[in-house]
Motif scaffolding. Sequence first.
Motif, short mmCIF file in Angstrom:
data_model
loop_
_atom_site.label_atom_id
_atom_site.label_comp_id
_atom_site.label_asym_id
_atom_site.label_seq_id
_atom_site.Cartn_x
_atom_site.Cartn_y
_atom_site.Cartn_z
N GLY A 92 0.81 -1.21 0.00
CA GLY A 92 0.00 0.00 0.00
C GLY A 92 0.83 1.25 0.00
O GLY A 92 2.03 1.24 -0.31
N GLN A 93 0.19 2.35 0.34
CA GLN A 93 0.87 3.62 0.52
C GLN A 93 0.13 4.44 1.57
O GLN A 93 -1.08 4.26 1.79
N PHE A 94 0.89 5.32 2.22
CA PHE A 94 0.36 6.10 3.34
C PHE A 94 0.76 7.55 3.17
O PHE A 94 1.88 7.87 2.77
N VAL A 95 -0.17 8.46 3.49
CA VAL A 95 0.10 9.89 3.51
C VAL A 95 -0.20 10.39 4.92
O VAL A 95 -1.30 10.18 5.44
N SER A 137 5.01 13.51 1.59
CA SER A 137 4.35 12.92 0.42
C SER A 137 3.98 11.47 0.70
O SER A 137 4.26 10.93 1.78
N ALA A 138 3.34 10.84 -0.28
CA ALA A 138 2.92 9.44 -0.14
C ALA A 138 4.14 8.54 0.05
O ALA A 138 5.14 8.67 -0.66
N ARG A 139 4.04 7.61 1.01
CA ARG A 139 5.13 6.69 1.29
C ARG A 139 4.68 5.27 1.01
O ARG A 139 3.59 4.87 1.45
N PRO A 140 5.49 4.48 0.30
CA PRO A 140 5.10 3.10 0.01
C PRO A 140 5.16 2.21 1.24
O PRO A 140 6.01 2.40 2.12
N ILE A 174 6.62 1.80 8.26
CA ILE A 174 7.22 2.61 7.21
C ILE A 174 8.41 3.36 7.81
O ILE A 174 8.41 3.68 9.00
N PRO A 175 9.42 3.64 7.00
CA PRO A 175 10.55 4.44 7.51
C PRO A 175 10.12 5.88 7.71
O PRO A 175 9.16 6.34 7.08
N PRO A 176 10.80 6.63 8.58
CA PRO A 176 10.44 8.04 8.78
C PRO A 176 10.74 8.85 7.53
O PRO A 176 11.60 8.49 6.72
N GLN A 177 10.01 9.95 7.36
CA GLN A 177 10.25 10.83 6.22
C GLN A 177 10.87 12.14 6.68
O GLN A 177 11.91 12.56 6.20
N TRP A 178 10.23 12.79 7.62
CA TRP A 178 10.76 14.05 8.13
C TRP A 178 11.27 13.91 9.57
O TRP A 178 11.92 14.79 10.09
N ASP A 179 10.92 12.81 10.23
CA ASP A 179 11.25 12.66 11.63
C ASP A 179 12.76 12.50 11.82
O ASP A 179 13.43 11.80 11.07
N ARG A 180 13.26 13.13 12.86
CA ARG A 180 14.70 13.02 13.15
C ARG A 180 15.04 11.64 13.72
O ARG A 180 16.16 11.18 13.59
N PHE A 199 2.07 12.25 -5.97
CA PHE A 199 1.22 11.29 -6.67
C PHE A 199 1.38 11.29 -8.18
O PHE A 199 1.56 10.24 -8.80
N ILE A 200 1.26 12.45 -8.82
CA ILE A 200 1.23 12.50 -10.29
C ILE A 200 2.29 13.48 -10.80
O ILE A 200 2.26 14.67 -10.47
N ALA A 201 3.21 12.98 -11.60
CA ALA A 201 4.23 13.83 -12.22
C ALA A 201 3.68 14.46 -13.50
O ALA A 201 2.84 13.85 -14.18
#
Length: 318
Positions: free
Chosen positions: A63-66, A71-74, A89-95, A236-238
Amino acid sequence: MVPRVAVAAVLMLAACEYSGALTQSRSAFDPLLGRWDLVMQRGTQTMPSWLEVELSGNATLVGQFVGSGGSARPIAKIEFTDGTFRFAIPPQWDRNPNDITFQGRLEGERITGEMTMGDGQKLTWTGTRAPSLRRTGKPAWDEPIHIFDGKSLDGWHTVGSRDNQWSAVSGILQNAKGGANLATDRKFDDFKLHLEFRVPKDANSGVYLRGRYELQIDDSAGLEPSSHHLGGLYGFIAPSENVARAAGEWQSMDVSLVGRMLNYDLNGTNVICNREIPGITGGALDSAEAEPGPLFLQGDHGPVDYRNIVITPAKSPQ
């Protein structure tokens, strides 16, 4: 020697049994498959989020999570047994470098659960199935609305706790530096939007349709097309191509949003052609996708100018 007919019969029976087991396996996942609009709870604070669950191959859920930002994370794998599911899921912005973990339970057409951040902080959440927003026909358009009068911030209000840096200067809606975000008082369902914008070098902003779906605004001339740069629906969309102009030049966007279907012309070139928006993007005001929402301009990242903002609403959803 076993007759060939007998061998064929055994193989056919085995194939049928395997097919039946596969069908049963697939059906066990059905209640969780699809898109979910989530609301996170941290104390008295609520934050919108989004989850999509899909079947990869025969028996693996992905899946994916927002979250409330980013942004969306797989999601590489979702474990689902007896109505209970979990994933990480791995952190995106978290230190904190530790994974963020989720556990939840399916309760009819709702899901509920808990999210544990990398530092051990826990948030609770609830989710409902995201609406399809499919329309059965083409919309009939109403009269255009100039939602910025060029002279004041009438019809707009700031969002967030930061100081307001927005002002009306000679027909330009100007954000002097990073501060509060800005949203229209009025909310819209299906609509067409025209606006013009100007970003300085290395600047970043965003235009949120219905307050939920961000069209990225940034200084990205000469870069490869990306959902994280100008012309893209964030994460999501390029865009089909990068037609961004140089920093400091006026640019234009012409957008139509009908249900989830997005059509986007940037500087006179169609860069997104009738694509479906999967769900909310990071920074959305809420996750109530079935409801109308405002036009929302991101002001917390830095300076940006807007002008000639015109919305043409649909008379009614089709």
